[in-house]
Design an enzyme around this catalytic site. Structure first.
Site, PDB file in Angstrom:
ATOM      1  CG  ASN A  72       9.615 -15.376 -33.753  1.00  0.00           C
ATOM      2  OD1 ASN A  72      10.190 -14.659 -32.930  1.00  0.00           O
ATOM      3  ND2 ASN A  72      10.122 -15.658 -34.941  1.00  0.00           N
ATOM      4  CD1 TRP A  73       5.649 -12.742 -29.100  1.00  0.00           C
ATOM      5  CD2 TRP A  73       6.490 -11.694 -27.300  1.00  0.00           C
ATOM      6  NE1 TRP A  73       4.845 -13.040 -28.020  1.00  0.00           N
ATOM      7  CE2 TRP A  73       5.335 -12.410 -26.907  1.00  0.00           C
ATOM      8  CE3 TRP A  73       7.176 -10.959 -26.332  1.00  0.00           C
ATOM      9  CZ2 TRP A  73       4.857 -12.405 -25.593  1.00  0.00           C
ATOM     10  CZ3 TRP A  73       6.715 -10.951 -25.016  1.00  0.00           C
ATOM     11  CH2 TRP A  73       5.563 -11.665 -24.662  1.00  0.00           C
ATOM     12  CG  HIS A 119      12.712 -17.243 -38.096  1.00  0.00           C
ATOM     13  ND1 HIS A 119      12.695 -16.263 -39.066  1.00  0.00           N
ATOM     14  CD2 HIS A 119      11.418 -17.420 -37.720  1.00  0.00           C
ATOM     15  CE1 HIS A 119      11.441 -15.868 -39.251  1.00  0.00           C
ATOM     16  NE2 HIS A 119      10.659 -16.552 -38.449  1.00  0.00           N
ATOM     17  N   GLY A 128       3.875 -15.071 -35.944  1.00  0.00           N
ATOM     18  CA  GLY A 128       4.644 -13.847 -35.767  1.00  0.00           C
ATOM     19  C   GLY A 128       3.740 -12.699 -35.364  1.00  0.00           C
ATOM     20  N   GLY A 129       3.330 -11.887 -36.350  1.00  0.00           N
ATOM     21  CA  GLY A 129       2.560 -10.664 -36.073  1.00  0.00           C
ATOM     22  C   GLY A 129       1.365 -10.860 -35.150  1.00  0.00           C
TER      23      GLY A 129
HETATM   24  O1  LIG Z   1       8.173 -17.031 -36.746  1.00  0.00           O
HETATM   25  C1  LIG Z   1       7.127 -16.598 -37.220  1.00  0.00           C
HETATM   26  C2  LIG Z   1       6.996 -16.383 -38.620  1.00  0.00           C
HETATM   27  O2  LIG Z   1       8.099 -15.761 -39.180  1.00  0.00           O
HETATM   28  C3  LIG Z   1       5.665 -15.918 -39.126  1.00  0.00           C
HETATM   29  O3  LIG Z   1       5.525 -14.537 -39.013  1.00  0.00           O
HETATM   30  P1  LIG Z   1       4.092 -13.887 -39.419  1.00  0.00           P
HETATM   31  O4  LIG Z   1       3.057 -14.659 -38.671  1.00  0.00           O
HETATM   32  O5  LIG Z   1       4.202 -12.460 -38.987  1.00  0.00           O
HETATM   33  O6  LIG Z   1       3.963 -14.066 -40.896  1.00  0.00           O
END
Ligand SMILES: O=C[C@H](O)COP(=O)(O)O
Length: 257
Positions: free
Chosen positions: A9-10, A94, A233-234
């Site tokens: 998820n960018w 989300h 995510g990140g």
């Molecule tokens: O959709 C992805 C999530 O919100 C996780 O984000 P993260 O991996 O940056 O903690």
């Protein structure tokens, strides 16, 4: 056994050109993931470029959100009809949509049903806040978010449905849940809610963990039998780390099958 899936998820990151480059980087590494399904979810404006960049490869594309109506006076929104042909998956519910944009369980349910109507595969996100966890409500709230998100879907073709457990306190904090906490919720209240809706078909629904997933912790999550991959995510903003997470998830799952 559900498919192993790693979705990136960018969020609101990458310009059009950056999105194209990142997708090309992912594509160049797509042969190394050992059959793990990888999904890129760029900003809506870059869906077309990302689709083109990964075309002909195994990499799939997903949107981050959508409205439930096909068209109309909804300034700034993207409809399911617009996504058809551009992507296969769509992230819905989300926690950032719930918390920052006030999305309700009822609206998320309308979106999930709209996705099924249009043949899009929903990645339904659920997750409790720290306050909810500390007050002992996590299990109950996870069951409620699953049940309300999927209300009215029994009897529909739910093939392609994915459920992602993302505890809000673990998102973007660097403090991932422990695999035990994730497995307790995912193999517990989430799976029980899915069973109560879909019976044995629930066992075919991939369950993803999300929240500070990285190359160092993915194997611990994916080696849990009730966790079939991750929503990242990140760490999805770099082709190498994202595809290494996918590869490690595949290795952990194959050791667990
Ligand atoms: O959709 C992805 C999530 O919100 C996780 O984000 P993260 O991996 O940056 O903690």
């Amino acid at each position: 056994m559900p498919a192993t899936i790693v979705a990136g998820n960018w969020k609101m990151n990458t310009t059009l050109e950056e999105a194209r480059e990142l997708a090309e980087g992912v594509r160049s590494l797509a042969d190394n993931t050992g059959g793990v399904e990888t999904i890129l979810c760029p900003p809506a404006i870059s869906l077309s470029a990302v689709k083109e960049a990964v075309s002909g490869s195994t990499v799939k594309v997903g949107a981050q959100n959508m409205h439930w109506e096909d068209s109309g006076a909804f300034t700034g929104e993207v409809s399911p009809a617009m996504l058809v042909g551009l992507c296969e998956y769509v992230i819905l519910g989300h926690s950032e949509r719930r918390q920052l944009f006030g999305e309700t369980d009822a609206q998320i349910n309308q979106k999930v049903k709209a996705a099924f109507r249009h043949g899009l595969k929903p990645i339904l996100c659920v997750g409790e806040t720290l306050e909810e966890r500390e007050s002992g409500q996590a299990r109950e709230i996870m069951a409620r978010q699953v049940m309300s998100g999927l209300d009215g879907t029994v009897g529909l073709d739910i093939n392609g449905l994915v459920v992602a457990y993302e505890p809000v306190w673990a998102i973007g904090t660097g403090q991932a849940a422990t695999p035990d906490i994730a497995a307790e919720i995912m193999g517990g209240s989430i799976l029980e809610a899915l069973h109560s809706l879909f019976g044995p078909d629930a066992d075919d629904i991939p369950l993803l963990y999300g929240g500070s997933v990285n190359v160092g912790n993915i194997a611990d999550f994916a080696s849990q039998s009730c966790i079939h991959g991750a929503l990242v995510g990140g760490a999805s903003l770099q082709a190498e780390s994202f595809m290494e997470i996918a590869r490690l998830a595949g290795v952990a799952k194959s050791g667990n099958s």
